[in-house]
Design a protein around this motif. Sequence first.
Motif, short mmCIF file in Angstrom:
data_model
loop_
_atom_site.label_atom_id
_atom_site.label_comp_id
_atom_site.label_asym_id
_atom_site.label_seq_id
_atom_site.Cartn_x
_atom_site.Cartn_y
_atom_site.Cartn_z
N MET A 234 0.79 -1.22 0.00
CA MET A 234 0.00 0.00 0.00
C MET A 234 0.82 1.28 0.00
O MET A 234 0.32 2.35 -0.19
N ARG A 236 2.67 4.09 -1.28
CA ARG A 236 2.92 4.71 -2.57
C ARG A 236 4.05 5.72 -2.36
O ARG A 236 4.10 6.38 -1.33
N GLY A 238 4.71 8.70 -2.85
CA GLY A 238 4.13 9.98 -3.23
C GLY A 238 5.01 11.15 -2.88
O GLY A 238 5.97 11.05 -2.13
N LYS A 239 4.66 12.26 -3.48
CA LYS A 239 5.37 13.50 -3.20
C LYS A 239 4.71 14.14 -1.97
O LYS A 239 3.50 14.24 -1.90
N ILE A 240 5.51 14.54 -1.00
CA ILE A 240 4.96 15.19 0.18
C ILE A 240 5.58 16.59 0.30
O ILE A 240 6.80 16.73 0.33
N LEU B 236 -14.45 20.44 -8.14
CA LEU B 236 -13.81 19.33 -8.85
C LEU B 236 -14.85 18.40 -9.49
O LEU B 236 -14.52 17.35 -10.03
N LYS B 268 -11.32 8.13 -9.44
CA LYS B 268 -10.06 8.53 -10.09
C LYS B 268 -9.24 9.35 -9.10
O LYS B 268 -8.04 9.24 -9.05
N LEU B 269 -9.93 10.19 -8.33
CA LEU B 269 -9.23 11.05 -7.38
C LEU B 269 -9.93 11.04 -6.03
O LEU B 269 -11.14 11.28 -5.93
N ILE B 285 -10.49 3.10 0.79
CA ILE B 285 -10.00 3.99 -0.28
C ILE B 285 -8.87 3.39 -1.09
O ILE B 285 -8.35 4.00 -2.00
N LYS B 286 -8.47 2.14 -0.72
CA LYS B 286 -7.24 1.60 -1.31
C LYS B 286 -7.28 1.40 -2.82
O LYS B 286 -6.25 1.39 -3.46
N SER B 288 -8.58 3.50 -4.86
CA SER B 288 -8.63 4.80 -5.54
C SER B 288 -7.43 4.91 -6.47
O SER B 288 -6.34 4.46 -6.14
N GLU B 289 -7.64 5.55 -7.63
CA GLU B 289 -6.54 5.65 -8.58
C GLU B 289 -5.47 6.62 -8.06
O GLU B 289 -4.29 6.31 -8.08
N THR B 290 -5.90 7.78 -7.62
CA THR B 290 -4.97 8.77 -7.11
C THR B 290 -5.43 9.23 -5.73
O THR B 290 -6.61 9.53 -5.54
N ILE B 291 -4.50 9.23 -4.78
CA ILE B 291 -4.84 9.63 -3.41
C ILE B 291 -4.07 10.89 -3.04
O ILE B 291 -2.84 10.94 -3.18
N VAL B 292 -4.78 11.90 -2.61
CA VAL B 292 -4.17 13.15 -2.16
C VAL B 292 -4.52 13.34 -0.69
O VAL B 292 -5.67 13.11 -0.29
N ALA B 306 -0.35 8.26 0.24
CA ALA B 306 -0.81 9.26 -0.74
C ALA B 306 0.13 9.35 -1.93
O ALA B 306 1.34 9.12 -1.82
N ASP B 307 -0.41 9.69 -3.08
CA ASP B 307 0.40 9.98 -4.27
C ASP B 307 0.91 11.42 -4.19
O ASP B 307 1.90 11.77 -4.78
N PHE B 308 0.15 12.22 -3.46
CA PHE B 308 0.55 13.62 -3.27
C PHE B 308 0.03 14.06 -1.91
O PHE B 308 -1.16 13.95 -1.64
N GLY B 309 0.94 14.52 -1.07
CA GLY B 309 0.52 14.95 0.26
C GLY B 309 0.95 16.38 0.54
O GLY B 309 2.02 16.79 0.10
#
Lengths: 266, 333
Positions: A234, A236, A238-240, B236, B268-269, B285-286, B288-292, B306-309
């Motif tokens: 799980m 990822r 990711g960018k933080i 969104l 997707k998001l 939520i696992k 989900s395509e993209t996680i923020v 997260a893919d972006f945090g």
Amino acid sequence: MNIIVPIKQVPESSNVKLDSSTGTVIRTGIEMVVNPLDLYALEAALTIKDSMEGTAVIAVSMGPPQAMKVLKEAVAMGCDDAVLVTDKEFAGSDTWATSYIISETIKKTGPFDMVICGERSTDGDTAQVGPGIAAWLDLPLATYVSRIDGIDNGRIYVERMVEEGYQLLSLPFPCLLAVVKEVATPRLPTLKGKIRSKEMTIPLYSAENMNLNTDYAGLNGSPTRVIETDTLQMVRKGKILTVKDEPSLENAVDELVSFLAEKGIL
Amino acid sequence: MNAVWILVEQYQGLLRPVSFELLSQGRKLADTLKVPLVSVLIGNGTGDGELNSLIYHGADEVIAVQDESLSSFVCETYANILIHLINTWKPVIILAAASSSGRTLMPYVAVKVHAGLTADCIEFDIEKGTDNLLQTRPAIGGNIIATIKTPNRRPQMATVRPKSSVPLARDENRRGTIHRIPLDRAFIDSRVEIFGYRKDAGDFVNLEEADVIVAGGMGLKKGDNFLMIKKLAALLGGLVGATREAVDRGWIGYPHQIGLGGKTISPKLYIGVGISGSVQHLAGIKTSETIVSINSDPNAPLHGIADFGIVGDAFEVVPALQKKLMQRRMEGN
């Protein structure tokens, strides 16, 4: 009115820790509890009992001998009776076989008016056993029941949560309801209930004292086979970004918007 | 007939989007097995144009049983019809949506026809040599992926999580056969009576089929602050989700709850705001395509997946993000 509530023991998940390197659950030393979604079913049944004189609620569970604990808890909450179905022959049952064994258990407990189940278990997560029991017993059913409006003239009026809103329906008795969280707020066990449950001897059902077709039970009676399990990674990469001040806030938001645009989401 | 069946769903005559996702899953299996792909519709009021669109999106045949008495899903009646169709045509595989009706009808029918059923699958394959259906589903709160098969019983039945596949492109050159089968009234089970829908609830969302979900948790501090989440979701084109804690505090209704005790989503998001990320919430939520993740706590588990945090105060980050998105919209991007 006799109401049967099938419950399941599941691993307690609220105190579960994640392995930070893989993002998976650490499963050792986890306590077993009543499936949290079954508590809503117990509460729904006990609420009816509170409002209708002569109502008895019977909790049934299939599982290893340790599952006695969750039945004791159900009695402590206010159930009148409980039955534990336990037999090594039943191990490995999938939802098809499980719903068969539980339907036979329900038959053996005597005449009943309603079966109330939780929507699904938090471990198996299939939501298949409730409808399966209804099929074996040929009961009319309502799943995703979010509200019980009342009982009138031999029918129960309920609402079920579906994709488009709430469907309003009524069912005759006997019937099966599978309820969701919205239906009720579970009560806590009472001291009186705890004392009663401690003293109570809960009967055990097994293949020997049940009149069931063992070809339908256990691993051999189960149509499905789990052939492989994989741990889901799980984490990822990711960018933080960290916000410290106005410019770093601006920058973080800009980067997020560009990221979403790149992903084709914006 | 050795065929792959998919059960399509309709609401007020219109086919639900998940029907087309099932067609793309089913097409792959039918091609591998070299058998026809058949859409089965039980309902009312779906017109020829819609039935043809099932063929344009991958079906070789359509079996439609339509009648006024089938407008709303009644498990017992739908089951009687489906069991009759199964016994008549003997499909090898039946896929249905993991929706409120699919997750009710399929286990009921599987028991009656002695078939194996796997819930909430996200992927399928055919086992080489045996032609068994390999069904893949997340289990134990999404921490394990299990592959399941039904070696000896037919049909092999499975429900499919919405959003787990993308519909095939519409191809109006595709041709197929539509079988319109009149309802045998003996199949109507009138024990359950449906007398309407309540939609005035105002607080109702179909999270399972949403492309974008913005969810709020304890970090929002109070219910009124969900307004911020709703605004961001609206910008969104998405829907609002929540953690169990937020729902339990009455900040927002249960239909919004994501996780083990609520809904499992595959948008997707997904944007989690002020959500630390309990095991139960993450389970939902696992896929989900993209996680923020937006949270002031750098150690929040949600940041870890997260893919972006953004580590920052949600009450600063979310308004800044809204402003940025508004600007973009004004500039016509």
